[in-house]
Design an enzyme around this catalytic site. Structure first.
Site, mmCIF file in Angstrom:
data_model
loop_
_atom_site.group_PDB
_atom_site.id
_atom_site.type_symbol
_atom_site.label_atom_id
_atom_site.label_comp_id
_atom_site.label_asym_id
_atom_site.label_seq_id
_atom_site.Cartn_x
_atom_site.Cartn_y
_atom_site.Cartn_z
ATOM 1 C CB CYS A 134 -0.936 -0.008 1.215
ATOM 2 S SG CYS A 134 -2.002 1.454 1.315
ATOM 3 C CB CYS A 137 -0.588 2.376 3.991
ATOM 4 S SG CYS A 137 -2.193 1.765 3.456
ATOM 5 C CG ASP A 138 3.252 1.279 4.531
ATOM 6 O OD1 ASP A 138 2.817 1.750 5.592
ATOM 7 O OD2 ASP A 138 3.068 0.096 4.187
#
Length: 310
Positions: A134, A137-138
């Site tokens: 992701c 997300c990261d």
């Protein structure tokens, strides 16, 4: 046979949030946490985009806080996985771990979706230590660094383009001699100067002391031009797509063309009245914890409205 007003299947942000809302509404419900209690976030390190945690929060800790909050308001959370369910009968009947059964007047499916991995041992070794599925997300953790995105479809192009605005350089590792993405997405990545596309290339391993420091690649595999290549990277993003966790449903609810549960209009109801879906299992687009939690709230409210009519 044991009965409940609502059976919640899955224990990620969507499942836990649904349990919180139903319990606060005084509705008897049972949540089965599945084979990965807490869902995918338990495999994530620091989360910095979930509201309410200005200093960030570890994925496991966030899910434990959600679980404890659900327990505190009276939710019944059990270990075990729903391995089969019969939605053709009323009440619905679910099988737990292939053995015991429970009947429910309504069901909320929150089983999530699993990233499609390459099958390399290094993927597990470096999970949360440079391997991610992701970018949204990261990606923040890889500002001004070098990363790789594995895949050649729309998902891969979206991830690569997103990362290109954060990272110093983005490699796209593409097994085929072309991108499978839409023309618009292909244009976006090919026009970015800091995205380099490696065609005819397979990822065969990762290396690094504690965190990912590079990737072992093979180009033109199986041909007379086959060669090994190592690249230095700080992060490897797997972008071959996700598989919604719906196998246990055995085709009993309508799915979209990608295999995600199809919802009816703006609600979280499926094509089976009294059966609702929340989180990534019904979301092929956003796949974010905050979005999953929000849909868990909606599913609980939808389930309550349905139960009020019985």
């Amino acid at each position: 046979m044991e009965t409940t007003k609502c059976l919640i299947i899955g224990s990620g942000p969507a499942g836990y949030t649904a349990a919180i809302y139903l319990s606060r509404a005084g509705i008897n419900s049972v949540l089965y946490s599945g084979i990965q209690p807490g869902g995918q976030l338990t495999q994530t390190t620091t989360i910095e985009n979930y509201p309410g945690f200005p200093d960030g929060v570890e994925g496991f800790d966030l899910m434990e806080k959600m679980r404890q909050q659900a327990v505190n308001v009276g939710a019944e959370i059990r270990s075990g996985a729903i391995t089969a369910i019969d939605l053709s009968v009323r009440p619905f009947v679910a099988t737990i771990d292939g053995d015991a059964q429970i009947a429910a007047d309504s069901v909320i499916i929150a089983t999530g979706a699993s990233a499609k991995y390459l099958g390399l041992a290094d993927e597990k070794k470096y999970a949360g230590m440079g391997v991610s599925a992701c970018a949204t997300c990261d990606g923040f953790f890889y500002r001004k660094k070098v990363v790789a995105v594995v895949g050649g479809g729309d998902t891969a192009c979206e991830e690569a383009h997103y990362l290109s605005n954060l990272a110093k350089k983005v490699y796209m590792i593409v097994r085929k001699p072309y991108l499978r993405a839409s023309a618009a997405m292909q244009k976006r990545v090919t026009e970015k100067e800091n995205i380099e596309i490696l065609y005819y290339t397979n990822t065969v391993g990762l290396f690094g002391e504690q965190f990912v420091e590079g990737a072992h690649l093979v180009q033109f595999k199986g041909t007379d031009k086959e060669q090994m290549l190592d690249i230095d990277i700080h992060g490897c993003f797997l972008a071959s797509g996700h598989k919604p966790n719906t196998d246990f449903l055995a085709g009993q609810v309508e799915l979209d063309e990608q295999g995600y549960i199809a919802l009816q209009g703006p609600s979280t109801e499926t094509n089976v009245k009294g059966v609702f879906a929340a989180g990534d299992v019904a979301d092929p687009h956003y796949r974010q914890a905050i979005a999953a939690a929000g849909s868990g709230c909606r599913a609980a409210l939808d389930a309550k409205s349905y139960l009020d009519t019985l």
